[in-house]
Design a protein around this motif. Sequence first.
Motif, PDB file in Angstrom:
ATOM      1  N   ILE A 177     -16.596   4.210   5.275  1.00 57.85           N
ATOM      2  CA  ILE A 177     -15.759   3.578   4.262  1.00 57.85           C
ATOM      3  C   ILE A 177     -14.938   2.475   4.925  1.00 57.85           C
ATOM      4  CG2 ILE A 177     -13.667   3.909   2.863  1.00 57.85           C
ATOM      5  CD1 ILE A 177     -14.764   6.581   2.010  1.00 57.85           C
ATOM      6  N   TYR A 178     -14.989   1.284   4.344  1.00 56.46           N
ATOM      7  CA  TYR A 178     -14.157   0.164   4.786  1.00 56.46           C
ATOM      8  C   TYR A 178     -13.199  -0.171   3.643  1.00 56.46           C
ATOM      9  CZ  TYR A 178     -17.810  -0.536   8.324  1.00 56.46           C
ATOM     10  OH  TYR A 178     -18.704  -0.353   9.342  1.00 56.46           O
ATOM     11  N   ALA A 179     -11.919  -0.292   3.954  1.00 54.35           N
ATOM     12  CA  ALA A 179     -10.941  -0.572   2.886  1.00 54.35           C
ATOM     13  C   ALA A 179      -9.700  -1.240   3.465  1.00 54.35           C
ATOM     14  CB  ALA A 179     -10.554   0.711   2.159  1.00 54.35           C
ATOM     15  N   ASP A 180      -8.961  -1.894   2.581  1.00 52.63           N
ATOM     16  CA  ASP A 180      -7.674  -2.503   2.931  1.00 52.63           C
ATOM     17  C   ASP A 180      -6.666  -2.149   1.848  1.00 52.63           C
ATOM     18  OD1 ASP A 180      -8.421  -4.004   5.310  1.00 52.63           O
ATOM     19  OD2 ASP A 180      -9.586  -5.263   3.946  1.00 52.63           O
ATOM     20  N   VAL A 181      -5.466  -1.785   2.258  1.00 58.93           N
ATOM     21  CA  VAL A 181      -4.363  -1.564   1.328  1.00 58.93           C
ATOM     22  C   VAL A 181      -3.708  -2.904   1.031  1.00 58.93           C
ATOM     23  CG1 VAL A 181      -2.166  -0.368   0.980  1.00 58.93           C
ATOM     24  CG2 VAL A 181      -4.011   0.742   2.251  1.00 58.93           C
ATOM     25  N   GLN A 182      -3.177  -3.064  -0.176  1.00 60.46           N
ATOM     26  CA  GLN A 182      -2.524  -4.319  -0.543  1.00 60.46           C
ATOM     27  C   GLN A 182      -1.459  -4.700   0.500  1.00 60.46           C
ATOM     28  OE1 GLN A 182      -3.319  -6.353  -2.830  1.00 60.46           O
ATOM     29  NE2 GLN A 182      -4.509  -5.203  -4.343  1.00 60.46           N
ATOM     30  N   ALA A 183      -1.653  -5.840   1.149  1.00 61.11           N
ATOM     31  CA  ALA A 183      -0.797  -6.237   2.268  1.00 61.11           C
ATOM     32  C   ALA A 183       0.616  -6.606   1.829  1.00 61.11           C
ATOM     33  CB  ALA A 183      -1.436  -7.409   3.015  1.00 61.11           C
ATOM     34  N   GLU A 184       0.758  -7.158   0.632  1.00 59.14           N
ATOM     35  CA  GLU A 184       2.054  -7.664   0.187  1.00 59.14           C
ATOM     36  C   GLU A 184       2.836  -6.662  -0.646  1.00 59.14           C
ATOM     37  OE1 GLU A 184       3.112 -10.498   1.382  1.00 59.14           O
ATOM     38  OE2 GLU A 184       1.194 -10.698   2.422  1.00 59.14           O
ATOM     39  N   ARG A 185       2.334  -5.459  -0.797  1.00 62.66           N
ATOM     40  CA  ARG A 185       3.014  -4.461  -1.617  1.00 62.66           C
ATOM     41  C   ARG A 185       3.520  -3.327  -0.738  1.00 62.66           C
ATOM     42  NH1 ARG A 185       2.347  -4.704  -7.232  1.00 62.66           N
ATOM     43  NH2 ARG A 185       3.743  -2.902  -7.164  1.00 62.66           N
ATOM     44  N   GLY A 186       4.771  -3.482  -0.278  1.00 60.94           N
ATOM     45  CA  GLY A 186       5.380  -2.448   0.548  1.00 60.94           C
ATOM     46  C   GLY A 186       5.496  -1.125  -0.173  1.00 60.94           C
ATOM     47  N   ASP A 187       5.663  -1.156  -1.524  1.00 62.12           N
ATOM     48  CA  ASP A 187       5.788   0.097  -2.265  1.00 62.12           C
ATOM     49  C   ASP A 187       4.484   0.888  -2.238  1.00 62.12           C
ATOM     50  OD1 ASP A 187       4.539  -1.860  -3.780  1.00 62.12           O
ATOM     51  OD2 ASP A 187       5.565  -1.381  -5.654  1.00 62.12           O
ATOM     52  N   ILE A 188       3.352   0.191  -2.306  1.00 57.05           N
ATOM     53  CA  ILE A 188       2.061   0.881  -2.235  1.00 57.05           C
ATOM     54  C   ILE A 188       1.840   1.457  -0.848  1.00 57.05           C
ATOM     55  CG2 ILE A 188      -0.448   0.585  -2.358  1.00 57.05           C
ATOM     56  CD1 ILE A 188       0.013  -1.537  -4.484  1.00 57.05           C
ATOM     57  N   ARG A 189       2.198   0.701   0.172  1.00 56.99           N
ATOM     58  CA  ARG A 189       1.991   1.159   1.546  1.00 56.99           C
ATOM     59  C   ARG A 189       2.868   2.377   1.841  1.00 56.99           C
ATOM     60  NH1 ARG A 189      -0.800  -3.051   4.036  1.00 56.99           N
ATOM     61  NH2 ARG A 189      -0.232  -2.476   6.160  1.00 56.99           N
ATOM     62  N   LEU A 190       4.118   2.357   1.380  1.00 50.48           N
ATOM     63  CA  LEU A 190       4.985   3.529   1.545  1.00 50.48           C
ATOM     64  C   LEU A 190       4.445   4.725   0.782  1.00 50.48           C
ATOM     65  CD1 LEU A 190       8.543   1.917   1.330  1.00 50.48           C
ATOM     66  CD2 LEU A 190       7.527   3.020   3.323  1.00 50.48           C
ATOM     67  N   PHE A 191       3.932   4.466  -0.398  1.00 55.59           N
ATOM     68  CA  PHE A 191       3.380   5.548  -1.223  1.00 55.59           C
ATOM     69  C   PHE A 191       2.239   6.247  -0.493  1.00 55.59           C
ATOM     70  CE2 PHE A 191       0.209   6.961  -4.337  1.00 55.59           C
ATOM     71  CZ  PHE A 191       0.967   7.808  -5.136  1.00 55.59           C
ATOM     72  N   LEU A 192       1.319   5.479   0.070  1.00 52.83           N
ATOM     73  CA  LEU A 192       0.144   6.065   0.700  1.00 52.83           C
ATOM     74  C   LEU A 192       0.443   6.667   2.069  1.00 52.83           C
ATOM     75  CD1 LEU A 192      -2.590   3.428  -0.282  1.00 52.83           C
ATOM     76  CD2 LEU A 192      -2.286   5.744  -1.187  1.00 52.83           C
ATOM     77  N   THR A 193       1.566   6.296   2.683  1.00 49.66           N
ATOM     78  CA  THR A 193       1.917   6.910   3.965  1.00 49.66           C
ATOM     79  C   THR A 193       2.740   8.173   3.808  1.00 49.66           C
ATOM     80  OG1 THR A 193       3.830   5.416   4.152  1.00 49.66           O
ATOM     81  CG2 THR A 193       1.818   4.763   5.307  1.00 49.66           C
ATOM     82  N   GLY A 194       3.136   8.521   2.586  1.00 56.20           N
ATOM     83  CA  GLY A 194       3.862   9.775   2.444  1.00 56.20           C
ATOM     84  C   GLY A 194       4.646   9.972   1.169  1.00 56.20           C
ATOM     85  N   GLN A 195       5.036   8.892   0.487  1.00 53.79           N
ATOM     86  CA  GLN A 195       5.828   9.074  -0.724  1.00 53.79           C
ATOM     87  C   GLN A 195       5.045   9.773  -1.833  1.00 53.79           C
ATOM     88  OE1 GLN A 195       7.657   5.412  -1.973  1.00 53.79           O
ATOM     89  NE2 GLN A 195       9.345   5.622  -0.529  1.00 53.79           N
ATOM     90  N   TRP A 196       3.722   9.680  -1.781  1.00 51.87           N
ATOM     91  CA  TRP A 196       2.926  10.404  -2.778  1.00 51.87           C
ATOM     92  C   TRP A 196       3.241  11.897  -2.717  1.00 51.87           C
ATOM     93  CZ3 TRP A 196      -0.209  14.510  -1.783  1.00 51.87           C
ATOM     94  CH2 TRP A 196      -0.616  14.711  -0.461  1.00 51.87           C
ATOM     95  N   PHE A 197       3.503  12.413  -1.509  1.00 47.79           N
ATOM     96  CA  PHE A 197       3.758  13.845  -1.337  1.00 47.79           C
ATOM     97  C   PHE A 197       5.087  14.235  -1.960  1.00 47.79           C
ATOM     98  CE2 PHE A 197       4.901  17.410   1.754  1.00 47.79           C
ATOM     99  CZ  PHE A 197       4.206  18.359   1.026  1.00 47.79           C
ATOM    100  N   GLU A 198       6.130  13.432  -1.757  1.00 49.24           N
ATOM    101  CA  GLU A 198       7.419  13.702  -2.385  1.00 49.24           C
ATOM    102  C   GLU A 198       7.272  13.729  -3.905  1.00 49.24           C
ATOM    103  OE1 GLU A 198      10.228  10.806  -1.134  1.00 49.24           O
ATOM    104  OE2 GLU A 198       9.900  11.154   1.009  1.00 49.24           O
ATOM    105  N   GLN A 199       6.560  12.752  -4.447  1.00 47.54           N
ATOM    106  CA  GLN A 199       6.419  12.665  -5.893  1.00 47.54           C
ATOM    107  C   GLN A 199       5.568  13.804  -6.437  1.00 47.54           C
ATOM    108  OE1 GLN A 199       5.353   8.730  -7.221  1.00 47.54           O
ATOM    109  NE2 GLN A 199       6.852   7.744  -5.904  1.00 47.54           N
ATOM    110  N   PHE A 200       4.574  14.236  -5.674  1.00 49.61           N
ATOM    111  CA  PHE A 200       3.757  15.363  -6.122  1.00 49.61           C
ATOM    112  C   PHE A 200       4.574  16.652  -6.135  1.00 49.61           C
ATOM    113  CE2 PHE A 200       0.883  18.945  -5.135  1.00 49.61           C
ATOM    114  CZ  PHE A 200       0.125  18.918  -6.300  1.00 49.61           C
ATOM    115  N   ILE A 201       5.371  16.885  -5.081  1.00 49.02           N
ATOM    116  CA  ILE A 201       6.208  18.089  -5.040  1.00 49.02           C
ATOM    117  C   ILE A 201       7.239  18.051  -6.165  1.00 49.02           C
ATOM    118  CG2 ILE A 201       7.968  19.297  -3.697  1.00 49.02           C
ATOM    119  CD1 ILE A 201       5.107  19.857  -2.792  1.00 49.02           C
ATOM    120  N   LEU A 202       7.811  16.890  -6.435  1.00 47.36           N
ATOM    121  CA  LEU A 202       8.731  16.754  -7.564  1.00 47.36           C
ATOM    122  C   LEU A 202       8.021  17.105  -8.874  1.00 47.36           C
ATOM    123  CD1 LEU A 202      11.381  15.860  -8.919  1.00 47.36           C
ATOM    124  CD2 LEU A 202      10.540  13.504  -8.828  1.00 47.36           C
TER     125      LEU A 202
END
Length: 314
Positions: A177-202
């Motif tokens: 798999i080859y992929a790139d995360v949106q470079a200009e969207r810090g919110d997406i990058r934070l989400f995929l590095t761990g914020q998804w977990f906080e939101q899922f637990i919430l």
Amino acid sequence: MGAFGGATIAPEIAPVIARQLQRDRHAALSTSDTPTVLPPPTPPEPSTSRESSASTAFAPTSANGAADNRQQDAIEWFAAKSISIEPSQQQNSGLNKIFFEHAERIGQAYIKHRDSSIIANFLRHVRWAITNRKNIRFVFKKNASQSDIRILTGLCNYLKRSTFLSHYNYNRSQKVIYADVQAERGDIRLFLTGQWFEQFILHEARKILNDSGLAYDHLLNPKVTFQNEDSYEVDILFLVKQEPILIECKTGGNANAHLSKFSSHCDRLSINPSRAFLVILDLAESELQTMNQVWEFQTANIFNFPDKFKSMLS
């Protein structure tokens, strides 16, 4: 010679094109739902006072999950501890909804495919790639099952269609798999590095509270500041029947390093240890049992948090 899309092609090429179209069709259908395309973030409205900041930080809900105006109890609870609240950056409600939908999807897939660890392995790779500013290159194991491949390429197609990924391609012959995360969207990058977990637990905690019929307020990612100007961020705080519940979520790192820090947060916020949860994404059950014997607060992972949260409420 055969015709294709109005063009004339050689007969020996036509079967190749047909097979490629069939593969593309299967890839497109690997997930049945269509995600919402991500809109740009909306800057938060500046707060004009300490009280208004506290009010916007809380997202109060009634027993059925609907929003209501019962914020005062939460505000007074913090005020009684001489704690000021600076809310996390607010986003528009449509954008919040998209992030929570994606968090729920990722979290459920993580749990459902626990045995193969295919989602867990991919997310660790994504976190490493984002942290190190690299492109995503995920290589399937030689003995990877077709089921695992469909699961992961389906998730990647979902993230690509919702624009979380700016580029995605699966090389079938190499199983890469080859992929790139949106470079200009810090919110997406934070989400995929761990914020998804906080939101899922919430999401999981709110679902349990809603099912229990309890009214509650909750706060996600606020900055709390004490009278001596010490400050730090809290992941999730609930207020249920005038009693606080504190939840801290960790996706990686040295688990032992989080323990004393979380214990200190509980003490300073006067949280009953039985109502404090340190949730470490996929820490082994044996390690959790050891921690629970040594520390007063509760430790959990993504798999057993719901049961522990229900037990605490009962």
